[in-house]
Design an enzyme around this catalytic site. Structure first.
Site, PDB file in Angstrom:
ATOM      1  N   PRO A   1       0.812  -1.277   0.004  1.00 23.98           N
ATOM      2  CA  PRO A   1       0.074  -0.049   0.030  1.00 23.98           C
ATOM      3  C   PRO A   1       0.518   1.066  -0.101  1.00 23.98           C
ATOM      4  O   PRO A   1       0.044   2.233  -0.226  1.00 23.98           O
ATOM      5  CB  PRO A   1      -0.670   0.057   1.089  1.00 23.98           C
ATOM      6  CG  PRO A   1       0.121  -0.938   2.311  1.00 23.98           C
ATOM      7  CD  PRO A   1       0.692  -2.032   1.183  1.00 23.98           C
TER       8      PRO A   1
ATOM      9  N   ASP B   1       2.106   1.108 -11.672  1.00 26.97           N
ATOM     10  CA  ASP B   1       0.913   1.818 -11.854  1.00 26.97           C
ATOM     11  C   ASP B   1       0.768   3.229 -11.241  1.00 26.97           C
ATOM     12  O   ASP B   1       1.695   3.278 -10.265  1.00 26.97           O
ATOM     13  CB  ASP B   1      -0.359   0.835 -11.401  1.00 26.97           C
ATOM     14  CG  ASP B   1      -0.618  -0.189 -12.106  1.00 26.97           C
ATOM     15  OD1 ASP B   1      -0.414   0.066 -13.445  1.00 26.97           O
ATOM     16  OD2 ASP B   1      -1.479  -1.061 -11.732  1.00 26.97           O
TER      17      ASP B   1
ATOM     18  N   LYS C   1      -3.797   4.029 -14.166  1.00 29.22           N
ATOM     19  CA  LYS C   1      -5.265   4.476 -14.405  1.00 29.22           C
ATOM     20  C   LYS C   1      -5.985   5.102 -13.368  1.00 29.22           C
ATOM     21  O   LYS C   1      -5.815   4.611 -12.145  1.00 29.22           O
ATOM     22  CB  LYS C   1      -5.913   3.050 -14.932  1.00 29.22           C
ATOM     23  CG  LYS C   1      -5.391   2.254 -16.121  1.00 29.22           C
ATOM     24  CD  LYS C   1      -6.131   0.956 -16.188  1.00 29.22           C
ATOM     25  CE  LYS C   1      -5.575  -0.194 -15.392  1.00 29.22           C
ATOM     26  NZ  LYS C   1      -6.143  -1.635 -15.776  1.00 29.22           N
TER      27      LYS C   1
ATOM     28  N   GLY D   1       0.280  -1.486  -7.186  1.00 32.96           N
ATOM     29  CA  GLY D   1      -0.043  -1.098  -5.757  1.00 32.96           C
ATOM     30  C   GLY D   1      -0.781  -2.315  -5.027  1.00 32.96           C
ATOM     31  O   GLY D   1      -1.433  -2.971  -5.808  1.00 32.96           O
ATOM     32  N   GLY D   2      -0.430  -2.370  -3.866  1.00 39.58           N
ATOM     33  CA  GLY D   2      -1.213  -3.688  -2.850  1.00 39.58           C
ATOM     34  C   GLY D   2      -0.826  -4.891  -3.543  1.00 39.58           C
ATOM     35  O   GLY D   2       0.542  -5.099  -3.566  1.00 39.58           O
ATOM     36  N   ASP D   3      -1.897  -5.763  -3.747  1.00 38.01           N
ATOM     37  CA  ASP D   3      -1.419  -6.940  -4.208  1.00 38.01           C
ATOM     38  C   ASP D   3      -2.070  -7.168  -5.633  1.00 38.01           C
ATOM     39  O   ASP D   3      -3.292  -6.656  -5.855  1.00 38.01           O
ATOM     40  CB  ASP D   3      -2.117  -7.995  -3.350  1.00 38.01           C
ATOM     41  CG  ASP D   3      -1.831  -9.544  -3.518  1.00 38.01           C
ATOM     42  OD1 ASP D   3      -0.945 -10.170  -3.305  1.00 38.01           O
ATOM     43  OD2 ASP D   3      -2.689 -10.001  -4.821  1.00 38.01           O
TER      44      ASP D   3
ATOM     45  N   ALA E   1      -4.019  -3.553   0.058  1.00 38.51           N
ATOM     46  CA  ALA E   1      -4.449  -2.293   0.817  1.00 38.51           C
ATOM     47  C   ALA E   1      -5.280  -2.367   2.051  1.00 38.51           C
ATOM     48  O   ALA E   1      -5.275  -1.743   2.891  1.00 38.51           O
ATOM     49  CB  ALA E   1      -5.075  -1.265  -0.222  1.00 38.51           C
TER      50      ALA E   1
ATOM     51  N   MET F   1     -11.250   1.939  -3.780  1.00 35.76           N
ATOM     52  CA  MET F   1     -11.462   3.060  -4.576  1.00 35.76           C
ATOM     53  C   MET F   1     -13.028   3.435  -4.348  1.00 35.76           C
ATOM     54  O   MET F   1     -13.660   3.589  -5.499  1.00 35.76           O
ATOM     55  CB  MET F   1     -11.150   2.469  -6.141  1.00 35.76           C
ATOM     56  CG  MET F   1      -9.901   1.895  -6.199  1.00 35.76           C
ATOM     57  SD  MET F   1      -9.872   0.762  -7.662  1.00 35.76           S
ATOM     58  CE  MET F   1     -10.613  -0.736  -7.086  1.00 35.76           C
TER      59      MET F   1
ATOM     60  N   GLY G   1      -2.996   5.335   2.758  1.00 40.15           N
ATOM     61  CA  GLY G   1      -2.541   4.332   3.899  1.00 40.15           C
ATOM     62  C   GLY G   1      -1.274   4.002   4.027  1.00 40.15           C
ATOM     63  O   GLY G   1      -0.583   3.782   2.670  1.00 40.15           O
TER      64      GLY G   1
END
Length: 261
Positions: free
Chosen positions: A21, A44, A66, A97-99, A128, A180, A209
């Protein structure tokens, strides 16, 4: 390291890497190793600037971000880009980002590579949902407060509302995490209340975060939309709804520059 593909040509390898995250300390050892040895990094919008600073200067960087209503590259173009880069013989890191397998469309990219005979590997990242809630002092589950968790996307369809089963989501014994979901928060709040979730259910919004820019707004299902608007929160923001949010005050361990709520 290039290797022979199913078509007999030498191909590079593609690693779908979850960047977590935002906090670079949350990268896995494998993720960091691949990032620092990559020849090309396709990244990204949600990859934090702290993690971007770990990419070696020698690596080519390609932005494939995006945002709502604006895609630098559409998904089909990203799929083809990864295929082209791999066929050029270079090792590629697809940094998300994140997984990448949790609302990251990583599986679509992996399928495209697999169907064209390109070797790939997947490096999980801290999602996230797990990272932002932990840094926000909110456990996803807690005995007596939440027996389960539901993850859902919060994107509004163009010209339409959210396409979700509100009756299934309005469970007072489950933590609801909305990715989101800032723009659609007013609709989310109204629909969940309509479906029977109490309007005083604790709710939180966590912006940026796990980073020094983290901000956290705490409220209820009914008033969180107005609280986030008044605070001027922006994407990326994670929405958390459920009784576990009531622990956020006692478990608020992460001190940030921007403060919290």
């Amino acid at each position: 390291m290039a290797e022979q593909g199913q078509d007999g040509r030498q191909h590079g390898r593609v690693a779908l890497v979850g960047a977590g995250p935002g906090d670079p300390d949350l990268l896995t050892v494998k993720a960091l190793r691949l990032i620092q040895s990559a020849q090309v990094v396709v990244y990204d919008r949600l990859v934090s600037r702290e993690i971007m600073e770990l990419i070696p200067a020698s690596a080519e960087r390609i932005y494939a971000g995006k945002a709502l209503g604006h895609h630098h590259l559409v998904q089909d173009e990203i799929n083809e880009l990864l295929l082209t880069l791999a066929r050029s013989g270079r090792d590629v890191v697809r940094l998300k980002g994140g997984d990448s397998f949790v609302f990251g469309r990583g599986s679509e990219e992996a399928l495209h590579l697999a169907r064209h005979g390109i070797h790939f590997e997947v490096v999980p990242g801290i999602s996230a949902a797990a990272g932002c809630t932990s840094y926000g002092g909110i456990p996803l589950t807690h005995r007596g407060l939440a027996t389960g968790v539901q993850f859902v996307p919060g994107h509004l369809r163009e010209g339409k509302g959210l396409d979700l089963r509100w009756d299934k989501l309005a469970d007072p014994d489950t933590t609801l995490v909305i990715y989101m979901g800032l723009q659609s928060l007013p609709e989310t709040s109204a629909e969940l209340i309509k479906a029977g979730l109490p309007c005083d259910t604790p709710a939180a919004a966590i912006e940026n975060g796990t980073t020094p820019r983290q901000r956290r707004v705490i409220g209820t299902l009914a008033d969180l939309p107005e609280r986030t608007r008044a605070a001027g929160l922006q994407a990326p923001t994670l929405i958390v709804i459920g009784k576990v949010v009531s622990l956020a005050g006692e478990l608020d361990w992460f001190m940030t520059e921007g403060g919290g709520s």
